[in-house]
Scaffold this motif. Structure first.
Motif, PDB file in Angstrom:
ATOM      1  N   MET A 104     -60.724-119.402   2.444  1.00  0.00           N
ATOM      2  CA  MET A 104     -61.091-120.065   3.604  1.00  0.00           C
ATOM      3  C   MET A 104     -61.093-118.923   4.715  1.00  0.00           C
ATOM      4  O   MET A 104     -62.316-119.001   5.448  1.00  0.00           O
ATOM      5  CB  MET A 104     -60.178-121.212   3.805  1.00  0.00           C
ATOM      6  N   LYS A 105     -60.349-118.289   4.608  1.00  0.00           N
ATOM      7  CA  LYS A 105     -60.366-117.246   5.740  1.00  0.00           C
ATOM      8  C   LYS A 105     -61.453-116.379   5.640  1.00  0.00           C
ATOM      9  O   LYS A 105     -62.148-115.749   6.594  1.00  0.00           O
ATOM     10  CB  LYS A 105     -59.080-116.468   5.814  1.00  0.00           C
ATOM     11  N   ASP A 108     -64.793-118.227   6.737  1.00  0.00           N
ATOM     12  CA  ASP A 108     -64.686-118.261   8.403  1.00  0.00           C
ATOM     13  C   ASP A 108     -65.025-116.992   9.031  1.00  0.00           C
ATOM     14  O   ASP A 108     -65.797-116.803  10.173  1.00  0.00           O
ATOM     15  CB  ASP A 108     -63.414-118.771   8.742  1.00  0.00           C
ATOM     16  N   ASN A 109     -64.308-115.817   8.229  1.00  0.00           N
ATOM     17  CA  ASN A 109     -64.607-114.665   8.930  1.00  0.00           C
ATOM     18  C   ASN A 109     -66.012-114.141   8.693  1.00  0.00           C
ATOM     19  O   ASN A 109     -66.612-113.599   9.579  1.00  0.00           O
ATOM     20  CB  ASN A 109     -63.696-113.595   8.254  1.00  0.00           C
ATOM     21  N   SER A 111     -68.690-116.056   8.521  1.00  0.00           N
ATOM     22  CA  SER A 111     -69.584-116.682   9.548  1.00  0.00           C
ATOM     23  C   SER A 111     -69.381-116.032  11.017  1.00  0.00           C
ATOM     24  O   SER A 111     -70.191-115.862  11.689  1.00  0.00           O
ATOM     25  CB  SER A 111     -69.034-118.231   9.458  1.00  0.00           C
ATOM     26  N   ASP A 112     -68.142-115.756  11.237  1.00  0.00           N
ATOM     27  CA  ASP A 112     -67.973-115.094  12.645  1.00  0.00           C
ATOM     28  C   ASP A 112     -68.611-113.919  12.630  1.00  0.00           C
ATOM     29  O   ASP A 112     -69.380-113.398  13.789  1.00  0.00           O
ATOM     30  CB  ASP A 112     -66.501-115.017  12.866  1.00  0.00           C
TER      31      ASP A 112
END
Length: 134
Positions: A104-105, A108-109, A111-112
């Protein structure tokens, strides 16, 4: 002053470098998911000073001011935080890596990073249009 020295572009570059370093730590956590006693690490959230646009070191204590400097004990990256990791599940061998959380991290990373890269590219395109180069 070069166009790429603008504070907004500098902040986007810093954000992309932070995401790159975080991805390395996430990959290290996944690679060591079966190592006894391994504790997952993550980077402290990146924050910027509103007045100057410079990155603020969110972790107290020692910080790396140059890539050539040695990291403080227990840290291999500036801002690396072994204590900040959630420890909902620690296996009997002492390993605290939760692969679902790490994936999950990583998503998200990614996408950032893509958002920052896209904003950087669009900012450069806008600047080129403004100076008459398309």
């Amino acid at each position: 002053m070069a166009l790429t020295d603008l504070p907004v572009l500098g902040m986007l570059r810093t954000r992309m470098q932070w995401a790159q370093a975080r991805q390395g730590l996430i990959a290290e956590n996944v690679a060591n998911a079966d190592m006894p006693g391994f504790k997952p690490r993550d980077l402290a959230e990146l924050r910027f000073d509103r007045a100057t646009g410079t990155a603020i070191n969110a972790s107290p204590g020692l910080a790396l001011t140059s890539p050539a400097h040695l990291a403080p004990p227990g840290q291999s990256e500036a801002g690396a935080d072994a204590k900040g990791a959630k420890r909902f599940e620690i296996r009997p061998n002492g390993n605290a890596v939760n692969l679902e959380d790490e994936m999950m991290k990583a998503g998200d990373n990614q996408s950032d990073y893509q958002l920052a890269a896209s904003l950087y590219q669009h900012s450069l395109t806008t600047l080129k249009i403004a100076i008459g180069k398309s």
